[in-house]
Design a protein around this motif. Structure first.
Motif, short mmCIF file in Angstrom:
data_model
loop_
_atom_site.label_atom_id
_atom_site.label_comp_id
_atom_site.label_asym_id
_atom_site.label_seq_id
_atom_site.Cartn_x
_atom_site.Cartn_y
_atom_site.Cartn_z
N CYS A 1 0.83 -1.20 0.00
CA CYS A 1 0.00 0.00 0.00
C CYS A 1 0.86 1.26 0.00
N GLU A 2 1.93 1.26 0.79
CA GLU A 2 2.81 2.43 0.85
C GLU A 2 3.52 2.66 -0.48
N LYS B 1 1.09 4.23 -2.78
CA LYS B 1 0.84 5.61 -2.37
C LYS B 1 1.95 6.55 -2.85
N THR C 1 3.11 12.87 1.91
CA THR C 1 2.73 11.49 1.62
C THR C 1 3.93 10.65 1.23
N SER D 1 5.45 7.80 3.74
CA SER D 1 5.35 6.42 3.25
C SER D 1 6.71 5.74 3.24
N ALA E 1 -4.55 2.96 -0.62
CA ALA E 1 -3.52 3.92 -1.01
C ALA E 1 -4.13 5.16 -1.65
N ILE F 1 -4.22 9.42 -0.52
CA ILE F 1 -4.01 10.59 -1.37
C ILE F 1 -5.22 11.52 -1.32
#
Length: 326
Positions: free
Chosen positions: A54-55, A58, A210, A214, A255, A259
């Motif tokens: 997920c990171e 992102k 972000t 992350s 993700a 944002i």
């Protein structure tokens, strides 16, 4: 006196359109995330693998958006490691832990109860914002926060009673479900206040925050995973153990939601985000009834309007400094 004009600025109208679009997407993401995660993430999936993936998604999304708006080169020239660590290091580590707790909660709570308990992060955000930034709350906001606590308690009772009649272990529901999501909410409130401090003092953009958070959070998670059960599971079974093609859906959705949170906040602040949270609760309840065929418990039905009322009051009556009469 110049006549008033009713014509709208095209730029303002365009921004308003984007805001509504982002708000709609975020509402759907918030509301559908618990249900989609329960359906598409198998219990065998290693939590760390989904969090790290997920990171990565992102970061890719944030970099693409920065390149699209033309700020990537400027940020690259002005970026420093010290500035990144001071602005994003601690909240990134906190969010990494929070993101590890949330999937555990998904697996041990029904979708509506998870969403209601997850909203207690608003209380903890207000608390840590006062501690760190000394931002006061109005009397109405304090009352709204107490309503939110009542809703969280009712939701917890409802979850325990509804699961006790099934084959699930009530202790697992309490510690891996309710406690996990509440601890995640505390961490979310602390990290949110720290991010607000970084934004006001360091003037970081939401996209840059972000990316930094992350990357730093992923590094913290990787370092802590080496001797954890997840680390052993990855060594034994592989990083993507238990994954299917459908597992990517909740990972990517989560993700994109990260944002969208930054976009909605940057366009309209916490008021619009509060409306998104309320709307997302309704979306979760509707989707759970549609796809699971099981109506929410009585406790959750009582807690749901309390959450809606508390968030509405909190957003509608902010603290205002009284002007001194001369």
């Amino acid at each position: 006196m110049a006549p008033k004009t009713n014509s709208k600025n095209p730029t303002t109208a365009k921004s308003g359109g984007k805001l509504w679009f982002y708000s709609l997407l975020l509402t759907l993401q918030y509301g559908a995330q618990p249900l989609i995660s329960k359906r598409f993430v198998r219990r065998e999936v290693i939590v760390t693998s989904s969090v790290l993936t997920c990171e990565v998604v992102k970061v890719i999304c944030a970099l693409i958006l920065m390149a699209k708006e033309g700020s990537l080169k400027k940020i690259y020239r002005e970026w420093t490691l010290f500035g990144s660590l001071t602005a994003s290091g601690l909240p990134a580590a906190i969010y990494a832990l929070q993101n590890s707790l949330l999937p555990i909660s998904y697996k041990n709570l029904d979708s509506l109860t998870f969403s209601i308990l997850n909203q207690t992060k608003l209380f903890f955000t207000a608390f840590f914002t006062y501690i760190i930034l000394r931002q006061k709350q109005s009397i109405q906001q304090i009352g709204a926060l107490f309503l939110l606590i009542m809703a969280a308690v009712l939701s917890s009772v409802g979850e325990g009673s509804s699961k006790a009649s099934s084959s699930s272990n009530p202790d697992e529901i309490l510690f891996y479900g309710i406690v996990s999501v509440l601890v995640a909410s505390v961490l979310s409130g602390l990290a949110s206040a720290l991010c607000q401090w970084a934004s006001q003092v360091k003037k970081h953009s939401s996209y840059l925050m972000t990316v930094e958070m992350s990357i730093i959070g992923s590094l913290c998670l990787i370092s802590s995973t080496s001797k954890s059960p997840d680390g052993e599971a990855i060594k034994q079974h592989g990083f993507f153990y238990g994954w299917t093609a459908l597992t990517l859906i909740p990972v990517i959705l989560n993700a994109v939601g990260g944002i969208l949170v930054g976009l909605v906040t940057s366009y309209a602040g916490g008021v619009r985000k509060g409306f998104v949270i309320v709307s997302a609760l309704l979306v979760t309840a509707l989707l759970q009834f549609m796809f699971d065929g099981r109506p929410p418990s009585t406790y959750c039905l009582v807690a749901l309007p309390l959450v809606m009322i508390s968030i509405s009051i909190y957003e509608k009556y902010p603290y205002r400094v009284k002007k001194k009469q001369v």
